[in-house]
Design a protein around this motif. Structure first.
Motif, PDB file in Angstrom:
ATOM      1  N   SER A 188      59.110  37.514  40.636  1.00 54.04           N
ATOM      2  CA  SER A 188      59.590  38.809  40.142  1.00 54.04           C
ATOM      3  C   SER A 188      60.990  38.696  39.558  1.00 54.04           C
ATOM      4  CB  SER A 188      59.570  39.846  41.267  1.00 54.04           C
ATOM      5  OG  SER A 188      60.436  39.442  42.325  1.00 54.04           O
ATOM      6  N   SER A 200      42.230  38.001  34.697  1.00 56.50           N
ATOM      7  CA  SER A 200      43.033  39.202  34.928  1.00 56.50           C
ATOM      8  C   SER A 200      44.457  38.895  34.469  1.00 56.50           C
ATOM      9  CB  SER A 200      43.010  39.600  36.409  1.00 56.50           C
ATOM     10  OG  SER A 200      43.395  38.505  37.219  1.00 56.50           O
ATOM     11  N   GLU A 202      46.953  40.561  33.803  1.00 52.84           N
ATOM     12  CA  GLU A 202      48.053  41.332  34.385  1.00 52.84           C
ATOM     13  C   GLU A 202      48.452  40.832  35.771  1.00 52.84           C
ATOM     14  OE1 GLU A 202      49.400  43.404  32.429  1.00 52.84           O
ATOM     15  OE2 GLU A 202      47.840  43.300  30.910  1.00 52.84           O
ATOM     16  N   THR A 203      47.663  39.889  36.317  1.00 52.93           N
ATOM     17  CA  THR A 203      47.940  39.382  37.662  1.00 52.93           C
ATOM     18  C   THR A 203      47.804  37.867  37.688  1.00 52.93           C
ATOM     19  OG1 THR A 203      47.058  41.416  38.647  1.00 52.93           O
ATOM     20  CG2 THR A 203      47.280  39.524  40.097  1.00 52.93           C
ATOM     21  N   TRP A 204      48.792  37.189  38.235  1.00 52.59           N
ATOM     22  CA  TRP A 204      48.687  35.755  38.502  1.00 52.59           C
ATOM     23  C   TRP A 204      48.349  35.567  39.973  1.00 52.59           C
ATOM     24  CZ3 TRP A 204      53.614  33.204  35.910  1.00 52.59           C
ATOM     25  CH2 TRP A 204      53.466  33.277  34.512  1.00 52.59           C
ATOM     26  N   ARG A 205      47.381  34.690  40.259  1.00 52.59           N
ATOM     27  CA  ARG A 205      46.980  34.407  41.626  1.00 52.59           C
ATOM     28  C   ARG A 205      47.252  32.941  41.936  1.00 52.59           C
ATOM     29  NH1 ARG A 205      41.303  34.787  41.480  1.00 52.59           N
ATOM     30  NH2 ARG A 205      41.310  34.490  43.733  1.00 52.59           N
ATOM     31  N   SER A 215      49.380  36.989  45.066  1.00 51.12           N
ATOM     32  CA  SER A 215      49.305  37.406  43.672  1.00 51.12           C
ATOM     33  C   SER A 215      50.616  38.040  43.253  1.00 51.12           C
ATOM     34  CB  SER A 215      48.141  38.389  43.462  1.00 51.12           C
ATOM     35  OG  SER A 215      48.317  39.556  44.231  1.00 51.12           O
ATOM     36  N   ARG A 217      52.473  40.264  39.690  1.00 51.96           N
ATOM     37  CA  ARG A 217      52.309  40.862  38.363  1.00 51.96           C
ATOM     38  C   ARG A 217      53.426  40.319  37.474  1.00 51.96           C
ATOM     39  NH1 ARG A 217      48.762  44.957  37.999  1.00 51.96           N
ATOM     40  NH2 ARG A 217      49.791  45.827  36.165  1.00 51.96           N
ATOM     41  N   ALA A 219      55.962  39.470  34.372  1.00 49.29           N
ATOM     42  CA  ALA A 219      56.610  40.214  33.300  1.00 49.29           C
ATOM     43  C   ALA A 219      57.503  39.256  32.533  1.00 49.29           C
ATOM     44  CB  ALA A 219      57.436  41.370  33.854  1.00 49.29           C
TER      45      ALA A 219
END
Length: 300
Positions: A188, A200, A202-205, A215, A217, A219
């Motif tokens: 983050s 997906s 919008e999400t990294w896992r 996970s 999100r 940016a």
């Protein structure tokens, strides 16, 4: 005595449906338009049902024609494949094979090996389509697709060739300026460069060896629909990205990028060779499928 089905008329009908016209089918089959029309009329008389509604400008399937069309298409495809298989016993594979592959992978690993295939099979030609989009293999008429994913169950025939490793990477200059993340909670605080065709985006896992999954999100200043498009921004120190080994392996080896959060990994994916359901397949298709399976499995 039972009559044999009129396979010739069914095949001609299938070609008329596929090419949406009597003239186009006649040209494709090297027949006269009258011969094509007579074959369809013969089939209609045999079945006791009109297959097309015809006007001077438009040709449309009737309900009976629509019900018959898919079966006729399969009969034609089976006949062509059977002939190709028989011919392959005495003749080299020949004809066009339509192949799709992801853009970066296709440029890095598929295009370089195709000359060897074309030299081995001089009567086969390949139409190579490169795109990171998920290709509708049946709807777009491809003979095979190379797909990097965790594939869901489907009616398609998939051959797993090898695992594909993905790394979270950044340039040394970026890490020196912004710090080195060791857990997803740290991301983050970082600029994350995104790939649009993740399952997906919008999400990294991430997973660790103990089975823990986390996970985040992401940016950041850039998202692209191709892995190679992120490389200049990575090298310029603009952020981190999750990238496949075939896109960044050389850059990591050269020290121009570094893998971080190495105790965690992106969910596993693999390279698959995907083909439409059904068979037998033409010899030219089998030849390319076997060549790609051997060559790309060895490159792991």
């Amino acid at each position: 005595m039972a009559r044999l089905p009129d396979l010739e008329a069914l095949a001609i009908f299938a070609r008329v449906v596929e090419l949406r016209g009597f003239s186009a089918a006649a040209a494709d089959l090297a027949l006269s338009k009258a011969t094509v029309s007579k074959a369809v009329t013969r089939l209609e008389a045999r079945l006791g049902a009109r297959l097309f509604n015809r006007t001077s400008r438009r040709l449309a399937l009737t309900d009976a024609g629509a019900r018959l069309a898919e079966r006729a298409r399969r009969i034609l495809a089976e006949g062509e494949a059977a002939e190709d298989e028989a011919l392959s016993q005495s003749l080299a594979p020949r004809g066009l094979v339509r192949l799709a592959a992801p853009m970066s992978f296709g440029l890095a690993e598929v295009a370089p090996i195709l000359p060897d295939f074309l030299a081995a099979y001089p009567e086969v030609s390949v139409d190579l389509h490169l795109s990171d989009e998920v290709i509708d293999i049946v709807g777009m008429g491809f003979d095979m697709v190379l797909r990097i994913a965790a594939l869901p169950d489907s009616s398609l025939v998939a051959r797993r060739l090898r695992p594909v490793v993905r790394h979270l990477v950044a340039a040394p200059a970026y890490l020196a300026a912004r710090g080195r993340p060791t857990h997803s909670a740290h991301l983050s605080e970082h600029a994350c460069l995104g790939y649009a065709y993740l399952p997906s985006p919008e999400t990294w896992r991430f997973l660790n060896p103990a089975g823990e999954e986390v996970s985040v999100r992401p940016a950041g200043p850039l998202r692209a629909n191709n892995a190679d498009a992120l490389t200049p921004a990575l090298l310029a120190g603009l952020g981190l990205a999750v990238q496949p080994d075939f896109a960044v392996g050389r850059l990591i080896a050269e020290g121009r990028l570094e893998a971080v959060m190495t105790g965690w990994s992106a969910p596993p994916v693999a390279l698959h060779l995907v083909q439409p359901p059904g068979g037998p397949r033409p010899a030219r298709v089998e030849a390319l499928a076997d060549f790609l399976a051997r060559a790309l499995s060895r490159r792991a």
